[in-house]
Scaffold this motif. Structure first.
Motif, PDB file in Angstrom:
ATOM      1  N   VAL A   9     -60.685  56.713  18.398  1.00 22.50           N
ATOM      2  CA  VAL A   9     -61.107  58.042  17.951  1.00 22.50           C
ATOM      3  C   VAL A   9     -59.886  58.906  17.624  1.00 22.50           C
ATOM      4  CG1 VAL A   9     -62.389  60.122  18.557  1.00 22.50           C
ATOM      5  CG2 VAL A   9     -63.244  57.880  19.274  1.00 22.50           C
ATOM      6  N   THR A  10     -58.862  58.845  18.464  1.00 23.21           N
ATOM      7  CA  THR A  10     -57.678  59.681  18.239  1.00 23.21           C
ATOM      8  C   THR A  10     -56.922  59.237  17.001  1.00 23.21           C
ATOM      9  OG1 THR A  10     -57.515  60.034  20.633  1.00 23.21           O
ATOM     10  CG2 THR A  10     -55.599  60.620  19.303  1.00 23.21           C
ATOM     11  N   TYR A  11     -56.741  57.932  16.805  1.00 19.04           N
ATOM     12  CA  TYR A  11     -56.091  57.466  15.576  1.00 19.04           C
ATOM     13  C   TYR A  11     -56.866  57.966  14.353  1.00 19.04           C
ATOM     14  CZ  TYR A  11     -53.757  53.788  18.447  1.00 19.04           C
ATOM     15  OH  TYR A  11     -53.033  53.070  19.382  1.00 19.04           O
ATOM     16  N   SER A  12     -58.203  57.896  14.422  1.00 18.94           N
ATOM     17  CA  SER A  12     -59.025  58.333  13.289  1.00 18.94           C
ATOM     18  C   SER A  12     -58.856  59.825  13.042  1.00 18.94           C
ATOM     19  CB  SER A  12     -60.498  58.000  13.555  1.00 18.94           C
ATOM     20  OG  SER A  12     -60.689  56.607  13.718  1.00 18.94           O
ATOM     21  N   GLU A  13     -58.755  60.599  14.111  1.00 22.00           N
ATOM     22  CA  GLU A  13     -58.514  62.042  13.989  1.00 22.00           C
ATOM     23  C   GLU A  13     -57.169  62.314  13.310  1.00 22.00           C
ATOM     24  OE1 GLU A  13     -57.279  65.783  16.868  1.00 22.00           O
ATOM     25  OE2 GLU A  13     -58.369  64.108  17.760  1.00 22.00           O
ATOM     26  N   VAL A  14     -56.141  61.600  13.752  1.00 23.30           N
ATOM     27  CA  VAL A  14     -54.808  61.814  13.191  1.00 23.30           C
ATOM     28  C   VAL A  14     -54.769  61.364  11.727  1.00 23.30           C
ATOM     29  CG1 VAL A  14     -52.376  61.156  13.360  1.00 23.30           C
ATOM     30  CG2 VAL A  14     -53.675  61.671  15.439  1.00 23.30           C
ATOM     31  N   ARG A  15     -55.418  60.246  11.422  1.00 27.37           N
ATOM     32  CA  ARG A  15     -55.440  59.796  10.025  1.00 27.37           C
ATOM     33  C   ARG A  15     -56.145  60.819   9.131  1.00 27.37           C
ATOM     34  NH1 ARG A  15     -58.292  54.255   8.066  1.00 27.37           N
ATOM     35  NH2 ARG A  15     -60.135  55.373   8.792  1.00 27.37           N
ATOM     36  N   ALA A  16     -57.242  61.415   9.621  1.00 29.28           N
ATOM     37  CA  ALA A  16     -57.944  62.421   8.833  1.00 29.28           C
ATOM     38  C   ALA A  16     -57.037  63.608   8.541  1.00 29.28           C
ATOM     39  CB  ALA A  16     -59.202  62.870   9.573  1.00 29.28           C
ATOM     40  N   ALA A  17     -56.184  63.962   9.498  1.00 28.42           N
ATOM     41  CA  ALA A  17     -55.258  65.077   9.302  1.00 28.42           C
ATOM     42  C   ALA A  17     -54.105  64.693   8.379  1.00 28.42           C
ATOM     43  CB  ALA A  17     -54.716  65.548  10.644  1.00 28.42           C
ATOM     44  N   ALA A  18     -53.620  63.454   8.522  1.00 28.27           N
ATOM     45  CA  ALA A  18     -52.461  63.007   7.743  1.00 28.27           C
ATOM     46  C   ALA A  18     -52.835  62.658   6.307  1.00 28.27           C
ATOM     47  CB  ALA A  18     -51.808  61.802   8.418  1.00 28.27           C
ATOM     48  N   GLY A  19     -54.077  62.219   6.111  1.00 32.17           N
ATOM     49  CA  GLY A  19     -54.523  61.827   4.779  1.00 32.17           C
ATOM     50  C   GLY A  19     -54.064  60.435   4.416  1.00 32.17           C
ATOM     51  N   GLY A  20     -54.576  59.922   3.340  1.00 37.40           N
ATOM     52  CA  GLY A  20     -54.170  58.606   2.867  1.00 37.40           C
ATOM     53  C   GLY A  20     -54.630  57.499   3.792  1.00 37.40           C
ATOM     54  N   THR A  21     -53.764  56.512   3.958  1.00 40.06           N
ATOM     55  CA  THR A  21     -54.115  55.328   4.755  1.00 40.06           C
ATOM     56  C   THR A  21     -53.326  55.281   6.065  1.00 40.06           C
ATOM     57  OG1 THR A  21     -52.451  54.006   3.586  1.00 40.06           O
ATOM     58  CG2 THR A  21     -54.695  54.010   2.690  1.00 40.06           C
ATOM     59  N   ALA A  22     -52.858  56.434   6.524  1.00 41.74           N
ATOM     60  CA  ALA A  22     -52.091  56.463   7.774  1.00 41.74           C
ATOM     61  C   ALA A  22     -52.876  55.789   8.896  1.00 41.74           C
ATOM     62  CB  ALA A  22     -51.787  57.910   8.154  1.00 41.74           C
ATOM     63  N   LEU A  23     -52.185  54.934   9.643  1.00 39.07           N
ATOM     64  CA  LEU A  23     -52.724  54.261  10.834  1.00 39.07           C
ATOM     65  C   LEU A  23     -53.889  53.309  10.539  1.00 39.07           C
ATOM     66  CD1 LEU A  23     -52.661  57.267  13.348  1.00 39.07           C
ATOM     67  CD2 LEU A  23     -51.008  55.406  13.182  1.00 39.07           C
ATOM     68  N   SER A  24     -54.079  52.917   9.287  1.00 37.67           N
ATOM     69  CA  SER A  24     -55.202  52.031   8.969  1.00 37.67           C
ATOM     70  C   SER A  24     -55.118  50.701   9.708  1.00 37.67           C
ATOM     71  CB  SER A  24     -55.260  51.776   7.454  1.00 37.67           C
ATOM     72  OG  SER A  24     -55.612  52.960   6.771  1.00 37.67           O
ATOM     73  N   ALA A  25     -53.921  50.129   9.777  1.00 35.88           N
ATOM     74  CA  ALA A  25     -53.768  48.837  10.471  1.00 35.88           C
ATOM     75  C   ALA A  25     -54.044  48.994  11.956  1.00 35.88           C
ATOM     76  CB  ALA A  25     -52.364  48.283  10.232  1.00 35.88           C
ATOM     77  N   GLU A  26     -53.539  50.072  12.550  1.00 40.38           N
ATOM     78  CA  GLU A  26     -53.757  50.309  13.980  1.00 40.38           C
ATOM     79  C   GLU A  26     -55.233  50.558  14.275  1.00 40.38           C
ATOM     80  OE1 GLU A  26     -49.510  51.012  13.120  1.00 40.38           O
ATOM     81  OE2 GLU A  26     -51.365  51.699  12.174  1.00 40.38           O
ATOM     82  N   ILE A  27     -55.913  51.279  13.390  1.00 39.90           N
ATOM     83  CA  ILE A  27     -57.338  51.560  13.585  1.00 39.90           C
ATOM     84  C   ILE A  27     -58.151  50.273  13.528  1.00 39.90           C
ATOM     85  CG2 ILE A  27     -59.352  52.632  12.476  1.00 39.90           C
ATOM     86  CD1 ILE A  27     -57.465  54.993  11.763  1.00 39.90           C
ATOM     87  N   ALA A  28     -57.870  49.436  12.551  1.00 40.56           N
ATOM     88  CA  ALA A  28     -58.594  48.167  12.451  1.00 40.56           C
ATOM     89  C   ALA A  28     -58.336  47.295  13.676  1.00 40.56           C
ATOM     90  CB  ALA A  28     -58.178  47.437  11.174  1.00 40.56           C
ATOM     91  N   ASP A  29     -57.117  47.318  14.168  1.00 36.97           N
ATOM     92  CA  ASP A  29     -56.745  46.499  15.324  1.00 36.97           C
ATOM     93  C   ASP A  29     -57.464  46.970  16.587  1.00 36.97           C
ATOM     94  OD1 ASP A  29     -55.306  44.359  16.404  1.00 36.97           O
ATOM     95  OD2 ASP A  29     -53.656  45.656  17.032  1.00 36.97           O
ATOM     96  N   ILE A  30     -57.418  48.277  16.845  1.00 33.81           N
ATOM     97  CA  ILE A  30     -58.010  48.779  18.085  1.00 33.81           C
ATOM     98  C   ILE A  30     -59.531  48.779  18.009  1.00 33.81           C
ATOM     99  CG2 ILE A  30     -58.129  51.272  17.644  1.00 33.81           C
ATOM    100  CD1 ILE A  30     -56.719  51.521  20.470  1.00 33.81           C
ATOM    101  N   ALA A  31     -60.102  48.833  16.813  1.00 38.24           N
ATOM    102  CA  ALA A  31     -61.551  48.720  16.674  1.00 38.24           C
ATOM    103  C   ALA A  31     -62.032  47.363  17.173  1.00 38.24           C
ATOM    104  CB  ALA A  31     -61.958  48.925  15.218  1.00 38.24           C
ATOM    105  N   ARG A  32     -61.228  46.322  16.936  1.00 37.69           N
ATOM    106  CA  ARG A  32     -61.601  44.991  17.436  1.00 37.69           C
ATOM    107  C   ARG A  32     -61.544  44.947  18.960  1.00 37.69           C
ATOM    108  NH1 ARG A  32     -58.913  43.508  12.517  1.00 37.69           N
ATOM    109  NH2 ARG A  32     -56.877  43.486  13.535  1.00 37.69           N
ATOM    110  N   ILE A  33     -60.571  45.629  19.554  1.00 33.13           N
ATOM    111  CA  ILE A  33     -60.470  45.665  21.012  1.00 33.13           C
ATOM    112  C   ILE A  33     -61.665  46.401  21.609  1.00 33.13           C
ATOM    113  CG2 ILE A  33     -59.041  46.359  22.976  1.00 33.13           C
ATOM    114  CD1 ILE A  33     -56.606  46.242  21.164  1.00 33.13           C
ATOM    115  N   CYS A  34     -62.164  47.410  20.900  1.00 32.23           N
ATOM    116  CA  CYS A  34     -63.296  48.213  21.378  1.00 32.23           C
ATOM    117  C   CYS A  34     -64.580  47.398  21.497  1.00 32.23           C
ATOM    118  CB  CYS A  34     -63.559  49.377  20.420  1.00 32.23           C
ATOM    119  SG  CYS A  34     -62.615  50.861  20.770  1.00 32.23           S
TER     120      CYS A  34
END
Length: 376
Positions: A204-229
């Protein structure tokens, strides 16, 4: 309680906190603690929003600077010096979160050759993932309020550093997991078990930060941690944990499609929160005297419950989520009861309050004035 009344209480709490910890008046060696400071930053921003007094905005910015220059650097009793990232001075100033941030515990971290002592470990320094995500959120709020992208960049760099250090693939194979506590320099795990809600909070926090940063920031990290979830149990009867679930559910609702990594996640989070609230309400904890209660854990719940009404309205057009969110509303009176109990000066004389004074007072302030903390 009216907004004017709560503002006065929060103003006094945060003035006392500033004095106790060396924020205002500033001390050469302030006492910083990452979890508490993340909430405090949001509280000062909320006071700025309510009063339009720039002194509170300046306190938030000053607190960020103190945290980075205290918890982003090695301790005074550590033979190592400088930024914990290992960056040279000038580069460290520009990227203070690139090596993560220390917890701020009173004892030095456990040395590699020291045996593990569970009791002592609670008082030893290092890095906690769930503290780092709270700081990412605080930086995002400062960036929004101050309209300065550098804070979102620091949040992004912290997310990348934390994800790289705390996630790992077990030697036995299988899916990735996460460490709960790492060393100050992020080179070795201090507690290898995974926190129950750490993957969710990270997603959730990575997604919040990416929404603020714009673009594809943290996309790899989000996909990775989504699998852990996926597949992790979320239900808990711990009030702080339930409050965290409610906080994450509200942020997911605000993010909308930006947070829809897997579509069943909001329903799973709400189901876990409802199960936890049912168990907590039946347990009768709130009937105990102050000496048998932990304010900051209860206040974590009341903070989450303060988002319940807005959450129910936000998901109104989704019948499955709306039904769950409406069920939360019956528990909102618990927040009133918790706040009323801990604003009573007699209960603040208990050892359970005085022994954790700073975190208790800051989280009480957040519960009474939660607007900036609950925003994204």
């Amino acid at each position: 309680m009216t907004e004017n009344t709560s503002t006065v209480i929060v103003r006094d709490l945060m003035a006392e906190f500033a004095g106790l910890t060396g924020l205002d008046p500033p001390r050469t060696r302030p006492r910083r603690y990452l979890w508490t400071d993340a909430y405090a930053v949001c509280n000062y921003l909320e006071l700025f929003r309510r009063t339009n007094d720039r002194a509170y905005r300046d306190l938030a910015l000053r607190l960020v600077d103190q945290v980075h220059h205290t918890l982003g650097r090695h301790r005074d009793d550590d033979p190592r010096t400088g930024w914990i990232s290992g960056l040279p001075e000038e580069e460290g100033e520009a990227h203070p979160t690139r090596g993560g941030l220390r917890i701020g515990k009173p004892l030095p971290e456990r040395k590699p050759d020291e045996p593990f002592d569970e009791r002592l470990e609670w008082d030893r320094d290092g890095q906690y993932y769930h503290y780092l995500t709270k700081w990412m959120h605080a930086l995002n709020r400062v960036g929004r309020v101050a309209a300065d992208p550098v804070y979102v960049r620091w949040a992004t760099e912290l997310a990348k550093a934390a994800h790289a250090a705390f996630t790992y693939t077990p030697p036995s194979g299988g899916g990735k997991s996460m460490y709960w506590k790492m060393s100050v320099d992020l080179s070795r795990p201090l507690v290898p078990a995974m926190g129950q809600h750490d993957p969710l909070d990270g997603l959730v926090t990575y997604s919040e930060v990416r929404a603020a940063a714009g673009g594809t920031a943290l996309s790899a990290e989000i996909a990775d941690i989504a699998r852990i979830c996926r597949g992790g149990g979320l239900a808990t009867s711990d009030p702080l944990g339930i409050g965290g679930l409610l906080f994450d559910a509200w942020r997911l609702a605000q993010l909308g499609r930006a947070g829809s990594i897997h579509e069943d996640l909001p329903a799973s989070v709400l189901d876990a929160a409802l199960a936890g609230l049912t168990a907590f309400a039946r347990g009768g904890t709130l009937r105990h005297p102050a000496d048998y209660r932990l304010a900051f854990r209860e206040l974590g719940l009341s903070i989450g419950l303060r988002a319940a009404g807005a959450l129910a309205e936000r998901v109104r057009e989704n019948p499955a989520l709306s039904r769950r969110a409406d069920a939360l509303l019956q528990y909102v009176p618990l927040a009133d009861a918790i706040e009323g109990f801990w604003t009573d000066r007699r209960n603040q004389e208990a050892g359970t309050w005085t022994g954790h004074r700073e975190i208790n007072m800051v989280m009480l302030a957040t519960s009474l004035a939660p607007g900036e903390f609950l925003a994204i």
